[in-house]
Design a protein around this motif. Structure first.
Motif, PDB file in Angstrom:
ATOM      1  N   ASP A  53       0.803  -1.221   0.000  1.00  0.00           N
ATOM      2  CA  ASP A  53       0.000   0.000   0.000  1.00  0.00           C
ATOM      3  C   ASP A  53       0.841   1.278   0.000  1.00  0.00           C
ATOM      4  O   ASP A  53       0.286   2.387   0.034  1.00  0.00           O
ATOM      5  CB  ASP A  53      -0.941   0.007   1.209  1.00  0.00           C
ATOM      6  CG  ASP A  53      -0.193  -0.084   2.527  1.00  0.00           C
ATOM      7  OD1 ASP A  53       0.848  -0.763   2.578  1.00  0.00           O
ATOM      8  OD2 ASP A  53      -0.651   0.524   3.506  1.00  0.00           O
ATOM      9  N   SER A  57       1.786   6.153  -6.406  1.00  0.00           N
ATOM     10  CA  SER A  57       0.411   6.163  -6.916  1.00  0.00           C
ATOM     11  C   SER A  57      -0.601   6.536  -5.839  1.00  0.00           C
ATOM     12  O   SER A  57      -1.585   7.230  -6.104  1.00  0.00           O
ATOM     13  CB  SER A  57       0.052   4.792  -7.495  1.00  0.00           C
ATOM     14  OG  SER A  57       0.890   4.438  -8.563  1.00  0.00           O
ATOM     15  N   VAL A  58      -0.367   6.066  -4.616  1.00  0.00           N
ATOM     16  CA  VAL A  58      -1.305   6.300  -3.526  1.00  0.00           C
ATOM     17  C   VAL A  58      -1.475   7.793  -3.252  1.00  0.00           C
ATOM     18  O   VAL A  58      -2.552   8.247  -2.846  1.00  0.00           O
ATOM     19  CB  VAL A  58      -0.832   5.570  -2.247  1.00  0.00           C
ATOM     20  CG1 VAL A  58      -1.687   5.940  -1.048  1.00  0.00           C
ATOM     21  CG2 VAL A  58      -0.852   4.066  -2.457  1.00  0.00           C
ATOM     22  N   LEU A  59      -0.406   8.569  -3.499  1.00  0.00           N
ATOM     23  CA  LEU A  59      -0.429   9.991  -3.157  1.00  0.00           C
ATOM     24  C   LEU A  59      -1.081  10.865  -4.215  1.00  0.00           C
ATOM     25  O   LEU A  59      -1.296  12.051  -3.992  1.00  0.00           O
ATOM     26  CB  LEU A  59       1.006  10.475  -2.907  1.00  0.00           C
ATOM     27  CG  LEU A  59       1.773   9.757  -1.791  1.00  0.00           C
ATOM     28  CD1 LEU A  59       3.187  10.330  -1.680  1.00  0.00           C
ATOM     29  CD2 LEU A  59       1.042   9.877  -0.467  1.00  0.00           C
ATOM     30  N   GLN A  61      -3.539  12.921  -6.280  1.00  0.00           N
ATOM     31  CA  GLN A  61      -4.765  13.557  -5.798  1.00  0.00           C
ATOM     32  C   GLN A  61      -5.766  13.876  -6.911  1.00  0.00           C
ATOM     33  O   GLN A  61      -6.919  13.469  -6.869  1.00  0.00           O
ATOM     34  CB  GLN A  61      -4.419  14.869  -5.077  1.00  0.00           C
ATOM     35  CG  GLN A  61      -3.617  14.708  -3.810  1.00  0.00           C
ATOM     36  CD  GLN A  61      -3.288  16.060  -3.186  1.00  0.00           C
ATOM     37  OE1 GLN A  61      -3.534  17.118  -3.755  1.00  0.00           O
ATOM     38  NE2 GLN A  61      -2.701  16.022  -2.006  1.00  0.00           N
ATOM     39  N   THR A 141      -8.427  12.352  -3.373  1.00  0.00           N
ATOM     40  CA  THR A 141      -7.575  11.188  -3.063  1.00  0.00           C
ATOM     41  C   THR A 141      -7.771  10.120  -4.136  1.00  0.00           C
ATOM     42  O   THR A 141      -7.980   8.943  -3.830  1.00  0.00           O
ATOM     43  CB  THR A 141      -7.902  10.617  -1.664  1.00  0.00           C
ATOM     44  OG1 THR A 141      -9.309  10.344  -1.597  1.00  0.00           O
ATOM     45  CG2 THR A 141      -7.520  11.596  -0.559  1.00  0.00           C
ATOM     46  N   LYS A 144      -5.330   7.030  -4.103  1.00  0.00           N
ATOM     47  CA  LYS A 144      -5.599   6.082  -3.016  1.00  0.00           C
ATOM     48  C   LYS A 144      -6.826   5.231  -3.325  1.00  0.00           C
ATOM     49  O   LYS A 144      -6.835   4.015  -3.074  1.00  0.00           O
ATOM     50  CB  LYS A 144      -5.796   6.824  -1.698  1.00  0.00           C
ATOM     51  CG  LYS A 144      -5.925   5.887  -0.493  1.00  0.00           C
ATOM     52  CD  LYS A 144      -6.026   6.656   0.810  1.00  0.00           C
ATOM     53  CE  LYS A 144      -5.972   5.708   2.002  1.00  0.00           C
ATOM     54  NZ  LYS A 144      -6.979   4.642   1.953  1.00  0.00           N
ATOM     55  N   GLU A 145      -7.872   5.856  -3.875  1.00  0.00           N
ATOM     56  CA  GLU A 145      -9.078   5.106  -4.227  1.00  0.00           C
ATOM     57  C   GLU A 145      -8.760   4.030  -5.256  1.00  0.00           C
ATOM     58  O   GLU A 145      -9.177   2.871  -5.110  1.00  0.00           O
ATOM     59  CB  GLU A 145     -10.150   6.056  -4.754  1.00  0.00           C
ATOM     60  CG  GLU A 145     -11.347   5.376  -5.411  1.00  0.00           C
ATOM     61  CD  GLU A 145     -12.183   4.510  -4.490  1.00  0.00           C
ATOM     62  OE1 GLU A 145     -12.983   3.709  -4.995  1.00  0.00           O
ATOM     63  OE2 GLU A 145     -12.043   4.635  -3.238  1.00  0.00           O
ATOM     64  N   CYS A 147      -5.769   2.687  -5.989  1.00  0.00           N
ATOM     65  CA  CYS A 147      -4.866   1.685  -5.411  1.00  0.00           C
ATOM     66  C   CYS A 147      -5.600   0.751  -4.453  1.00  0.00           C
ATOM     67  O   CYS A 147      -5.413  -0.473  -4.497  1.00  0.00           O
ATOM     68  CB  CYS A 147      -3.710   2.376  -4.677  1.00  0.00           C
ATOM     69  SG  CYS A 147      -2.472   3.098  -5.760  1.00  0.00           S
ATOM     70  N   ASP A 148      -6.426   1.313  -3.582  1.00  0.00           N
ATOM     71  CA  ASP A 148      -7.144   0.483  -2.597  1.00  0.00           C
ATOM     72  C   ASP A 148      -7.980  -0.592  -3.286  1.00  0.00           C
ATOM     73  O   ASP A 148      -7.965  -1.760  -2.880  1.00  0.00           O
ATOM     74  CB  ASP A 148      -8.048   1.353  -1.722  1.00  0.00           C
ATOM     75  CG  ASP A 148      -7.277   2.168  -0.694  1.00  0.00           C
ATOM     76  OD1 ASP A 148      -6.070   1.931  -0.543  1.00  0.00           O
ATOM     77  OD2 ASP A 148      -7.902   3.038  -0.047  1.00  0.00           O
ATOM     78  N   ASN A 326      -9.393  16.093   1.894  1.00  0.00           N
ATOM     79  CA  ASN A 326      -8.063  15.772   2.409  1.00  0.00           C
ATOM     80  C   ASN A 326      -7.170  17.001   2.450  1.00  0.00           C
ATOM     81  O   ASN A 326      -6.420  17.214   3.415  1.00  0.00           O
ATOM     82  CB  ASN A 326      -7.414  14.677   1.558  1.00  0.00           C
ATOM     83  CG  ASN A 326      -6.101  14.198   2.145  1.00  0.00           C
ATOM     84  OD1 ASN A 326      -6.013  13.873   3.320  1.00  0.00           O
ATOM     85  ND2 ASN A 326      -5.058  14.165   1.319  1.00  0.00           N
TER      86      ASN A 326
END
Length: 365
Positions: A53, A57-59, A61, A141, A144-145, A147-148, A326
């Motif tokens: 995680d 990529s997670v960052l 926006q 975000t 994050k969406e 990637c999750d 965020n």
């Protein structure tokens, strides 16, 4: 092996070894999405030096560009991209990007990614250098969406094994063919060989070599280095994109203030409270990122300041709470209320536009 090309000496006959049909180095969107697209009859290993995680990529926006509006088209998207790239883009790659975008977005939506909607359609906003609203998003975000949901899906795949805290040290080559990778397993404190006919490098960039960067600590360029040692030709490494608006605060100079904020009307002001982008480009705050970054540097130099300011406070508070939750929350933690205050920002290293060119070793992708 005692080869000066490798970072460490090792004996391939004594080291623990395992085989996989496909090895993917990197667990960002590129790596995980690739694993999901590989037929399930193939045994796939995702190798990541941290937990799955943690990635650049997670960052992310702002969102993803795709021409979905009835007034938009892949041809217009192509034209905007070429202009933003100042004529230096690989046109073949750009055509792939704009033509395959819609089908790929449809695919990741099937994996459960929830983008914001306007009625039954995906909501579209605008970012720099785009002539049409074509940025789909999930609040502020988006990365994050995506990637999750992709990670949740890949964890259900019986043919995919995730190797966390496993550091890829070198690609193993023989007779100019890639045979696998040498890794260090942090949990067992042991070196291992992962052998495969196909090795995919999806390791991201090298933002950590810069003082100020939006990238996480894992973005150290080691993936590019191991590919180079294996015979990959690197290209366009000088094309480093600076994001114009990164929070400038004594306690945080890495937090991204999404370009989508400017897409929703935010204005850039110098330390005298003057809007300056109209003096630099006809697209003002939505000019290409390199132009906006240089304009900000110019204003900082003119006014002998360390930063400029981004103002979105004229928007309704409820709107900002819903659209940029965020960013609002993070800025509040530093005493900045974006519904009332301007946001101190300055450019920082953001994205490596170059990277792998041609691969001389067979089996390396």
């Amino acid at each position: 092996m005692n080869d000066l090309r490798y970072l460490i000496n090792f004996n391939s006959e004594e080291i623990e070894t395992e085989y996989h049909d496909v090895i993917i180095i990197g667990s960002g969107i590129a790596g995980v999405y690739t694993a999901l697209e590989i037929p399930e009859e193939f045994d796939v290993a995702i190798v990541t030096k941290e937990t799955i995680d943690i990635s650049n990529s997670v960052l992310a926006q702002g969102g993803i560009a795709v021409s979905l509006d009835k007034e938009d088209s892949p041809e217009l998207h192509f034209k905007d991209t070429i202009v933003a790239g100042a004529g230096l883009c690989d046109e073949e790659s750009v055509w792939v990007l704009v033509k395959e975008a819609a089908s790929n977005i449809e695919c990741i939506c099937k994996y459960g990614v929830n983008f914001d909607k306007k009625g039954d359609d995906l909501a579209l906003t605008r970012e720099g250098a785009h002539s049409k609203n074509r940025i789909i998003h999930a609040g502020d975000t988006t990365g994050k969406e995506v990637c999750d949901k992709l990670i949740a899906e890949v964890k259900t795949r019986k043919n995919v094994v995730i190797k966390e805290r496993v550091f890829a040290i070198d690609l193993i080559t023989e007779n100019n063919e890639c045979k696998g990778i040498l890794v260090y397993d942090e949990d067992t404190s042991a070196f291992k060989l992962y052998l495969s006919n196909f090795v995919i490098c999806a390791t991201g960039g090298f933002g950590q070599i810069y003082t100020n960067t939006t990238n996480p600590e894992v973005a150290t360029g080691d993936g590019i280095s191991l590919a180079y040692r294996a015979g990959a030709e690197l290209m366009d490494m000088e094309f480093i994109q600076f994001h114009p608006t990164v929070l400038y605060h004594p306690e945080n100079k890495t937090f991204l203030i999404s370009e989508a904020v400017r897409g929703e009307g935010a204005m850039l002001l110098n330390n005298k409270g003057q809007r300056f982008m109209p003096d630099y480009h006809e697209l003002r705050e939505l000019a290409p990122r390199d132009i906006v970054s240089r304009a900000i540097f110019a204003e900082m130099t003119k006014t002998d300041s360390t930063n400029v300011y981004l103002d979105i406070s004229f928007k309704d508070k409820e709107y900002l709470e819903n659209r940029f939750p965020n960013i609002l929350k993070t800025c509040l933690s530093y005493g900045i209320d974006i519904t009332k205050d301007t946001i101190p920002v300055s450019p920082a290293e953001h994205y490596c536009m170059g990277g792998y060119g041609r691969m001389y070793s067979e089996g390396l992708i």
